[in-house]
Design an enzyme around this catalytic site. Structure first.
Site, PDB file in Angstrom:
ATOM      1  CG  HIS A  32       2.539   1.242  -5.313  1.00 29.92           C
ATOM      2  ND1 HIS A  32       3.557   1.505  -6.214  1.00 29.92           N
ATOM      3  CD2 HIS A  32       2.583   2.238  -4.398  1.00 29.92           C
ATOM      4  CE1 HIS A  32       4.184   2.606  -5.855  1.00 29.92           C
ATOM      5  NE2 HIS A  32       3.613   3.079  -4.762  1.00 29.92           N
TER       6      HIS A  32
ATOM      7  CB  CYS B  28       6.447   7.343  -4.810  1.00 31.43           C
ATOM      8  SG  CYS B  28       6.263   5.552  -4.763  1.00 31.43           S
TER       9      CYS B  28
ATOM     10  CG  HIS C 217       0.675   7.039  -3.594  1.00 27.99           C
ATOM     11  ND1 HIS C 217       1.340   8.003  -4.314  1.00 27.99           N
ATOM     12  CD2 HIS C 217       1.607   6.107  -3.266  1.00 27.99           C
ATOM     13  CE1 HIS C 217       2.629   7.657  -4.405  1.00 27.99           C
ATOM     14  NE2 HIS C 217       2.801   6.505  -3.774  1.00 27.99           N
ATOM     15  CD  GLU C 218       1.289   3.584  -0.434  1.00 31.05           C
ATOM     16  OE1 GLU C 218       1.878   2.681  -1.058  1.00 31.05           O
ATOM     17  OE2 GLU C 218       1.852   4.652  -0.116  1.00 31.05           O
TER      18      GLU C 218
END
Length: 177
Positions: free
Chosen positions: A147, A101, A143-144
């Site tokens: 966030h 990341c 993954h994004e």
């Protein structure tokens, strides 16, 4: 003029906050943010970046898979801005894969993710898009998306034995390919 933005790192409280939905995609500040995120992900050798990583709490991210020194086997795709994305469906198949990341430099983790997902998002032109994503691109999306929920990949590793330094990742993983 588009510019590379500064990326915040783990410890900054913004990374742990929930992101807000974008209401007016055509707003000039939103369009500039998308352009700046596209520049930032390219210039940092990322394969994805979310607005919270540049201290902007909106549900916008870029998926930009391409081979580079951080991810030499990544598939090549056109960088895509995804606004207010959601996961509609996912496979039962969960696979572990290495993730890094831009907000957690120097560390990699072996993270379990769904191998296939069906997603929906609004593109930068205000059009609703639906796609099925698999393998590495599905991993980037998940993954994004994390966030937006105030999560980072370290929250998803199953054991601390699944965490390595970037140098060890390069030595042990990349050099074995």
């Amino acid at each position: 003029m588009s510019e590379k933005l500064s990326i915040i790192e783990l410890g900054n409280p913004i990374l742990r906050q929930k992101a807000e939905f974008v209401k007016d995609i055509q707003d000039k500040t939103i369009q500039k943010l998308i352009d700046d995120l596209l520049v930032t992900v390219k210039e940092t050798n990322g394969v994805g970046i979310a607005a919270p990583q540049v201290a902007v709490g909106y549900r916008i991210f870029i998926v930009a898979s391409r081979p580079n020194f951080r991810y030499p086997n990544a598939p090549l795709m056109e960088p895509t801005a995804m606004i207010n994305p959601r996961i509609l469906n996912y496979s039962d198949d969960i696979v572990k894969g290495w993730e890094g990341c831009l907000s957690i430099p120097g560390i990699r983790g072996l993270v379990p993710r769904y191998r296939e997902i069906e997603v929906e998002y609004t593109d930068r032109y205000g059009q609703l898009q639906k796609q099925e994503l698999t393998d590495f691109v599905a991993r980037i999306f998940q993954h994004e998306y994390d966030h937006f929920e105030g999560l980072v990949f370290l929250d998803r590793v199953e054991t601390t034995f699944d965490i390595v330094t970037e140098q060890e990742y390069q030595n042990l993983i990349i050099n074995q390919l």
